[in-house]
Design a protein around this motif. Structure first.
Motif, PDB file in Angstrom:
ATOM      1  N   VAL A 187     -13.798  53.459  14.475  1.00  0.00           N
ATOM      2  CA  VAL A 187     -12.667  53.904  15.296  1.00  0.00           C
ATOM      3  C   VAL A 187     -11.395  53.199  14.818  1.00  0.00           C
ATOM      4  O   VAL A 187     -11.337  51.973  14.771  1.00  0.00           O
ATOM      5  CB  VAL A 187     -12.905  53.591  16.789  1.00  0.00           C
ATOM      6  CG1 VAL A 187     -11.667  53.969  17.608  1.00  0.00           C
ATOM      7  CG2 VAL A 187     -14.132  54.329  17.306  1.00  0.00           C
ATOM      8  N   VAL A 188     -10.388  53.995  14.439  1.00  0.00           N
ATOM      9  CA  VAL A 188      -9.116  53.413  13.998  1.00  0.00           C
ATOM     10  C   VAL A 188      -7.993  53.670  14.996  1.00  0.00           C
ATOM     11  O   VAL A 188      -6.947  53.025  14.936  1.00  0.00           O
ATOM     12  CB  VAL A 188      -8.718  53.928  12.593  1.00  0.00           C
ATOM     13  CG1 VAL A 188      -9.694  53.418  11.544  1.00  0.00           C
ATOM     14  CG2 VAL A 188      -8.646  55.452  12.552  1.00  0.00           C
ATOM     15  N   GLN A 189      -8.191  54.643  15.909  1.00  0.00           N
ATOM     16  CA  GLN A 189      -7.234  54.889  16.987  1.00  0.00           C
ATOM     17  C   GLN A 189      -7.999  55.274  18.241  1.00  0.00           C
ATOM     18  O   GLN A 189      -8.920  56.086  18.191  1.00  0.00           O
ATOM     19  CB  GLN A 189      -6.249  56.014  16.631  1.00  0.00           C
ATOM     20  CG  GLN A 189      -5.270  55.695  15.505  1.00  0.00           C
ATOM     21  CD  GLN A 189      -4.239  54.660  15.886  1.00  0.00           C
ATOM     22  OE1 GLN A 189      -4.023  54.403  17.070  1.00  0.00           O
ATOM     23  NE2 GLN A 189      -3.599  54.051  14.904  1.00  0.00           N
ATOM     24  N   ALA A 190      -7.603  54.678  19.368  1.00  0.00           N
ATOM     25  CA  ALA A 190      -8.184  55.032  20.661  1.00  0.00           C
ATOM     26  C   ALA A 190      -7.099  54.865  21.710  1.00  0.00           C
ATOM     27  O   ALA A 190      -6.122  54.142  21.503  1.00  0.00           O
ATOM     28  CB  ALA A 190      -9.391  54.152  20.973  1.00  0.00           C
ATOM     29  N   GLY A 191      -7.271  55.513  22.844  1.00  0.00           N
ATOM     30  CA  GLY A 191      -6.270  55.415  23.893  1.00  0.00           C
ATOM     31  C   GLY A 191      -5.464  56.696  24.016  1.00  0.00           C
ATOM     32  O   GLY A 191      -5.815  57.734  23.462  1.00  0.00           O
ATOM     33  N   TRP A 192      -4.355  56.599  24.726  1.00  0.00           N
ATOM     34  CA  TRP A 192      -3.561  57.781  25.062  1.00  0.00           C
ATOM     35  C   TRP A 192      -2.631  58.194  23.930  1.00  0.00           C
ATOM     36  O   TRP A 192      -1.977  57.367  23.304  1.00  0.00           O
ATOM     37  CB  TRP A 192      -2.738  57.526  26.321  1.00  0.00           C
ATOM     38  CG  TRP A 192      -2.002  58.753  26.789  1.00  0.00           C
ATOM     39  CD1 TRP A 192      -0.704  59.100  26.518  1.00  0.00           C
ATOM     40  CD2 TRP A 192      -2.532  59.815  27.586  1.00  0.00           C
ATOM     41  NE1 TRP A 192      -0.402  60.306  27.086  1.00  0.00           N
ATOM     42  CE2 TRP A 192      -1.498  60.771  27.759  1.00  0.00           C
ATOM     43  CE3 TRP A 192      -3.775  60.041  28.170  1.00  0.00           C
ATOM     44  CZ2 TRP A 192      -1.674  61.928  28.504  1.00  0.00           C
ATOM     45  CZ3 TRP A 192      -3.951  61.199  28.904  1.00  0.00           C
ATOM     46  CH2 TRP A 192      -2.915  62.129  29.070  1.00  0.00           C
ATOM     47  N   THR A 208     -10.533  59.635   4.652  1.00  0.00           N
ATOM     48  CA  THR A 208     -10.696  60.739   5.610  1.00  0.00           C
ATOM     49  C   THR A 208     -10.900  60.219   7.031  1.00  0.00           C
ATOM     50  O   THR A 208     -11.685  59.287   7.250  1.00  0.00           O
ATOM     51  CB  THR A 208     -11.894  61.630   5.239  1.00  0.00           C
ATOM     52  OG1 THR A 208     -11.877  61.907   3.839  1.00  0.00           O
ATOM     53  CG2 THR A 208     -11.858  62.939   6.005  1.00  0.00           C
ATOM     54  N   GLU A 209     -10.220  60.864   7.984  1.00  0.00           N
ATOM     55  CA  GLU A 209     -10.376  60.545   9.393  1.00  0.00           C
ATOM     56  C   GLU A 209     -10.681  61.811  10.187  1.00  0.00           C
ATOM     57  O   GLU A 209     -10.113  62.875   9.916  1.00  0.00           O
ATOM     58  CB  GLU A 209      -9.093  59.897   9.938  1.00  0.00           C
ATOM     59  CG  GLU A 209      -8.784  58.556   9.306  1.00  0.00           C
ATOM     60  CD  GLU A 209      -7.464  57.955   9.744  1.00  0.00           C
ATOM     61  OE1 GLU A 209      -7.202  56.793   9.371  1.00  0.00           O
ATOM     62  OE2 GLU A 209      -6.687  58.649  10.456  1.00  0.00           O
ATOM     63  N   LYS A 224     -10.831  50.485  19.406  1.00  0.00           N
ATOM     64  CA  LYS A 224     -10.416  50.318  18.013  1.00  0.00           C
ATOM     65  C   LYS A 224     -11.293  49.265  17.339  1.00  0.00           C
ATOM     66  O   LYS A 224     -11.519  48.182  17.880  1.00  0.00           O
ATOM     67  CB  LYS A 224      -8.945  49.898  17.961  1.00  0.00           C
ATOM     68  CG  LYS A 224      -8.327  50.004  16.583  1.00  0.00           C
ATOM     69  CD  LYS A 224      -6.832  49.811  16.653  1.00  0.00           C
ATOM     70  CE  LYS A 224      -6.191  49.909  15.267  1.00  0.00           C
ATOM     71  NZ  LYS A 224      -4.730  49.768  15.316  1.00  0.00           N
ATOM     72  N   GLY A 225     -11.828  49.630  16.169  1.00  0.00           N
ATOM     73  CA  GLY A 225     -12.701  48.733  15.423  1.00  0.00           C
ATOM     74  C   GLY A 225     -14.171  48.952  15.669  1.00  0.00           C
ATOM     75  O   GLY A 225     -15.011  48.395  14.946  1.00  0.00           O
TER      76      GLY A 225
END
Length: 280
Positions: A187-192, A208-209, A224-225
Motif C-alpha cells: 500500500v502506497v496511498q490510503a485514506g481520503w 505499476t500501481e 500505508k506500507g
C-alpha cells in the motif's frame, strides 16, 4: 494426360493450403436471447452499443423475445473464431497460447465443450500484456455486468464542472460488497481522496500501481506500507468521494479500478486485464 494430372494436383494442393491455413476469424456470432436479457444487457456482455445491435439485426424497437437469435459482434476482449475440422477446445487453447480453463469459461454457452463442430462460433479471450495471473477484485455473483468506462468523460471536479477523462473502469455492486486485491503488493496511498473517496493505491511492481476507489470502508490493517497478498480482502464497495472527507451518495455504489504506470505517471486502460481475470 500427364499435364492434366499435374493441373489437378496443383488445384488440390492450393485448396488444401487454403483449408489448413491460419484459423478463420468470424466477423459476427449468434446469440440466443434469454428470459432476463435486454438490448442493454446484451450490449454490455458483448462490449458494444444498443444502436450497433439494432443495426446488425434490423431492429426498429428495443423489444426482444426469449429464444430470439441475434447477430452480435465479437467483444473487444475476445477474438471471434469459427471451429475448423478436427478442432478440440484443447487444440484451440494451445493454438492461441491460453489456458484451457479460460477458453472454456469464455464459451460457457456450450452444452458440452467436448463436442464442437466445424463452423461453430467460439470466443477466444485476448491475452493482456502482463499481469495474467491477477485475481478479479469482486467475487462472482456480487457485481453487475460492466463495460469499458475507461476514457469516458466525467464532469465533477473540486473547482466546478471541469470535463476530464475517466482513468479506470467502474464495476457496479451493492454497498458493502467485499473487494479483494488483484495482485500482491504494498500500500502506497490510503485514506481520503476528494475525487476517489476512501481509496487504496497498491504498488504491484517497480513501475505499476493498482487503484481501488469509492470504498465504504477498509478491511483491517489497510495502511500505508502494509504488505498485501493477492486475493486478500482490502475493503468494501461504497459511494464515497466527489467532495470533502465523508462525502458519499453522489453516485451509485461501485468499485472504480485503475492501473497506473509510475515512470512517467500515467493511467492504463484496465479493461482487458479485468476481463481476463474474470475468467478465473
Amino acid at each position: 494426360m500427364r499435364i492434366k494430372k499435374w493441373r489437378t494436383y496443383l488445384i488440390g494442393t492450393a485448396l488444401l493450403s487454403l483449408l489448413t491455413a491460419a484459423p478463420m476469424a468470424a466477423s459476427a456470432a449468434s446469440y440466443t436471447v434469454g428470459p432476463s436479457d435486454s438490448l442493454w444487457s446484451i450490449s454490455v456482455k458483448f462490449d458494444t452499443t444498443i444502436a450497433k445491435l439494432k443495426q446488425m439485426n434490423g431492429l426498429t424497437s428495443d423489444m426482444l423475445l426469449t429464444g430470439q437469435v441475434l447477430q452480435v459482434p465479437p467483444p473487444s476482449y475476445m477474438t471471434a473464431y469459427k471451429a475448423q475440422a478436427g478442432d478440440t477446445m484443447w487444440i484451440i487453447a494451445n493454438r492461441y497460447s491460453i489456458p484451457l480453463n479460460k477458453l472454456l469459461a469464455a464459451n460457457s454457452q456450450l452444452a458440452d465443450p467436448n463436442v464442437i463442430w466445424q463452423g461453430l462460433d467460439l470466443n477466444v479471450p485476448k491475452r493482456p500484456a502482463g499481469f495474467r495471473d491477477g485475481f478479479f477484485p469482486l467475487k462472482k455473483g456480487t457485481y453487475s455486468p460492466y463495460g469499458n468506462t475507461y476514457a469516458d468523460s466525467r464532469t465533477w471536479s473540486s473547482d466546478g464542472a471541469t470535463v476530464r477523462s475517466h482513468e479506470g473502469v467502474d464495476i457496479m455492486a451493492a454497498e458493502g460488497t467485499p473487494i479483494y486485491s488483484a495482485l500482491s503488493g504494498t500500500v502506497v496511498q490510503a485514506g481520503w481522496s476528494e475525487l476517489g473517496g476512501w481509496r487504496l493505491t497498491i504498488r504491484v511492481d517497480g513501475t505499476t500501481e493498482f487503484y481501488y476507489a469509492h470504498m465504504s470502508r477498509y478491511a483491517p490493517g489497510m495502511a500505508k506500507g502494509a504488505a498485501i497478498s493477492k486475493g486478500q480482502l482490502i475493503g468494501y464497495v461504497g459511494s464515497t468521494g466527489y467532495g470533502p472527507e465523508g462525502t458519499k451518495g453522489k453516485f451509485d455504489p461501485h468499485l472504480h479500478f485503475g492501473i497506473y504506470k509510475t515512470s512517467p505517471y500515467a493511467s492504463v486502460d484496465p479493461f482487458l486485464f479485468l476481463k481476463w481475470w474474470e475468467l478465473g
